[in-house]
Structures are given as structure tokens and as C-alpha cells.
Design an enzyme around this catalytic site. Structure first.
Site, PDB file in Angstrom:
ATOM      1  N   LYS A  45       0.830  -1.218   0.000  1.00 54.61           N
ATOM      2  CA  LYS A  45       0.000   0.000   0.000  1.00 54.61           C
ATOM      3  C   LYS A  45       0.858   1.260   0.000  1.00 54.61           C
ATOM      4  O   LYS A  45       0.344   2.367   0.068  1.00 54.61           O
ATOM      5  CB  LYS A  45      -0.903   0.023   1.243  1.00 54.61           C
ATOM      6  CG  LYS A  45      -1.894  -1.097   1.354  1.00 54.61           C
ATOM      7  CD  LYS A  45      -2.897  -0.737   2.453  1.00 54.61           C
ATOM      8  CE  LYS A  45      -3.338  -1.903   3.237  1.00 54.61           C
ATOM      9  NZ  LYS A  45      -4.182  -1.523   4.390  1.00 54.61           N
ATOM     10  N   LYS A  47       2.278   2.568   2.272  1.00 56.50           N
ATOM     11  CA  LYS A  47       1.954   3.366   3.474  1.00 56.50           C
ATOM     12  C   LYS A  47       3.044   3.119   4.514  1.00 56.50           C
ATOM     13  O   LYS A  47       3.358   1.978   4.835  1.00 56.50           O
ATOM     14  CB  LYS A  47       0.623   2.899   4.087  1.00 56.50           C
ATOM     15  CG  LYS A  47      -0.637   3.412   3.423  1.00 56.50           C
ATOM     16  CD  LYS A  47      -1.864   2.977   4.270  1.00 56.50           C
ATOM     17  CE  LYS A  47      -3.166   3.522   3.726  1.00 56.50           C
ATOM     18  NZ  LYS A  47      -4.338   3.158   4.556  1.00 56.50           N
TER      19      LYS A  47
HETATM   20  N1  C2G Z   1     -12.659   4.606   7.260  1.00 53.87           N
HETATM   21  C1  C2G Z   1     -13.865   5.279   7.418  1.00 53.87           C
HETATM   22  N2  C2G Z   1     -13.860   6.623   7.512  1.00 53.87           N
HETATM   23  C2  C2G Z   1     -12.700   7.323   7.466  1.00 53.87           C
HETATM   24  C3  C2G Z   1     -11.474   6.639   7.320  1.00 53.87           C
HETATM   25  C4  C2G Z   1     -11.478   5.259   7.218  1.00 53.87           C
HETATM   26  O1  C2G Z   1     -14.943   4.647   7.471  1.00 53.87           O
HETATM   27  N3  C2G Z   1     -12.755   8.670   7.571  1.00 53.87           N
HETATM   28  C5  C2G Z   1     -12.691   3.140   7.137  1.00 53.87           C
HETATM   29  C6  C2G Z   1     -12.131   2.651   5.807  1.00 53.87           C
HETATM   30  O2  C2G Z   1     -13.151   2.718   4.805  1.00 53.87           O
HETATM   31  C7  C2G Z   1     -11.746   1.215   6.147  1.00 53.87           C
HETATM   32  C8  C2G Z   1     -11.331   1.314   7.628  1.00 53.87           C
HETATM   33  O3  C2G Z   1     -11.863   2.555   8.130  1.00 53.87           O
HETATM   34  O4  C2G Z   1     -12.886   0.359   6.033  1.00 53.87           O
HETATM   35  C9  C2G Z   1      -9.832   1.306   7.802  1.00 53.87           C
HETATM   36  O5  C2G Z   1      -9.304   2.371   7.020  1.00 53.87           O
HETATM   37  P1  C2G Z   1      -7.744   2.293   6.615  1.00 53.87           P
HETATM   38  O6  C2G Z   1      -6.935   2.040   7.822  1.00 53.87           O
HETATM   39  O7  C2G Z   1      -7.442   3.446   5.719  1.00 53.87           O
HETATM   40  O8  C2G Z   1      -7.740   0.939   5.755  1.00 53.87           O
HETATM   41  P2  C2G Z   1      -7.193   0.717   4.279  1.00 53.87           P
HETATM   42  O9  C2G Z   1      -5.822   1.255   4.149  1.00 53.87           O
HETATM   43  O10 C2G Z   1      -8.257   1.175   3.371  1.00 53.87           O
HETATM   44  O11 C2G Z   1      -7.024  -0.887   4.257  1.00 53.87           O
HETATM   45  O12 C2G Z   1      -7.515  -5.270   2.550  1.00 53.87           O
HETATM   46  C10 C2G Z   1      -8.166  -4.039   2.823  1.00 53.87           C
HETATM   47  C11 C2G Z   1      -7.200  -2.994   3.300  1.00 53.87           C
HETATM   48  O13 C2G Z   1      -6.394  -3.501   4.350  1.00 53.87           O
HETATM   49  C12 C2G Z   1      -7.963  -1.756   3.757  1.00 53.87           C
END
Ligand code: C2G
Length: 136
Positions: A45, A47
Site C-alpha cells: 500500500k 503506506k
Molecule cells: N474509514 C472510514 N472513515 C474514514 C477513514 C477510514 O470509514 N474517515 C474506514 C475505511 O473505509 C476502512 C477502515 O476505516 O474500512 C480502515 O481504514 P484504513 O486504515 O485506511 O484501511 P485501508 O488502508 O483502506 O485498508 O484489505 C483491505 C485494506 O487492508 C484496507
């Protein structure tokens, strides 16, 4: 017992994440969170997490909605996770809308995408803090 799973990095844990976890738990009785490892985040990712996997896991395990935290090492573990943890419902924020629909065919799990909390994100937090430092 209805078992739910969701996946994510959850770095700089904020109320958008909590809103997601709360609503995911509301869909059932037991919530598994597959937490992206540091290596997965960096290699897959691009990240760079502020908090290590262990610290992010500790934070998630302290949340009342979360029942179990497992590592997410690969994009491809979702089908086996759903089987291994007897998952009934797979839930993600709707920034992933449609991305995991294949799970409906490959497993018996329901797939639900929940609306994100619009105004907050880890990248926005980092940006704001950078700006504040610059202007201070
Ligand atoms: N999320 C949310 N609102 C935000 C930020 C995040 O609802 N303002 C949700 C995202 O949609 C996700 C969860 O919180 O469902 C975790 O977000 P992230 O840590 O950014 O996850 P991500 O990098 O999208 O990883 O295999 C799937 C990936 O691991 C998802």
C-alpha cells in the site's frame, strides 16, 4: 453468533475508524479485525505507518467493539480468513465499494460497504499537523 470481519491499517486511529468499527459490530455479535502488518502496508500500500503493528494492534484491542485482531499479510487472505474464522459478514468502508464483491461468489459471506466518515483521514491529520508546524 453472527461473526463479522473487516480489514485495515488503522494508523493514527481516529473517530472515522471508530465509527466504522462500531457500525460493523452492530451488524453482528463478534468482530474480527484483520490489521495490515507494517510489511504489507509498505510493500503493498506504500503506506509508512506512524505506529508499528504491535502498537496499532494494542489500540484496536482496547476498543469495546473489537473481539479479535489478526494480521493482514496479503491481499489474498480474505477467502481463507472468512472460512477459518467462520465469518458471516465482510464489512469495509465504501471507499472500497465493489472491490470485494468476488467474496460473495467465493464464500457464503455477505459483503457490506458502509459510508465512510467524510471529513477525517489519517493523511488529512498529517497534512494539518505539518501546516501547523510550518505556521508556528
Ligand atoms: N474509514 C472510514 N472513515 C474514514 C477513514 C477510514 O470509514 N474517515 C474506514 C475505511 O473505509 C476502512 C477502515 O476505516 O474500512 C480502515 O481504514 P484504513 O486504515 O485506511 O484501511 P485501508 O488502508 O483502506 O485498508 O484489505 C483491505 C485494506 O487492508 C484496507
Amino acid at each position: 453468533m453472527k461473526r463479522i470481519i473487516t480489514y485495515g491499517t488503522f494508523d493514527l486511529l481516529h473517530y472515522g475508524h471508530i465509527n466504522l468499527l462500531r457500525r460493523a459490530k452492530e451488524q453482528g455479535d463478534y468482530l474480527v479485525v484483520a490489521l495490515s502488518t507494517d510489511e504489507f502496508n509498505w510493500n503493498q500500500k506504500q503506506k509508512k505507518c506512524y505506529f508499528s503493528f504491535e502498537k496499532r494492534k494494542q489500540l484496536l484491542e482496547s476498543i469495546r467493539y473489537v473481539d479479535l485482531v489478526i494480521p493482514e499479510n496479503s491481499w489474498d487472505q480474505k477467502i481463507t480468513d472468512i472460512t477459518e474464522y467462520h465469518i458471516d459478514t465482510f464489512i469495509m468502508g465504501d471507499d472500497w465499494s465493489g472491490e470485494f464483491d468476488f467474496l460473495k461468489e467465493k464464500t457464503k459471506a455477505e459483503v457490506i460497504y458502509l459510508p465512510r466518515t467524510p471529513e477525517v483521514s489519517t493523511s488529512q491529520i498529517k497534512e494539518d499537523l505539518k501546516l501547523r508546524r510550518k505556521n508556528s
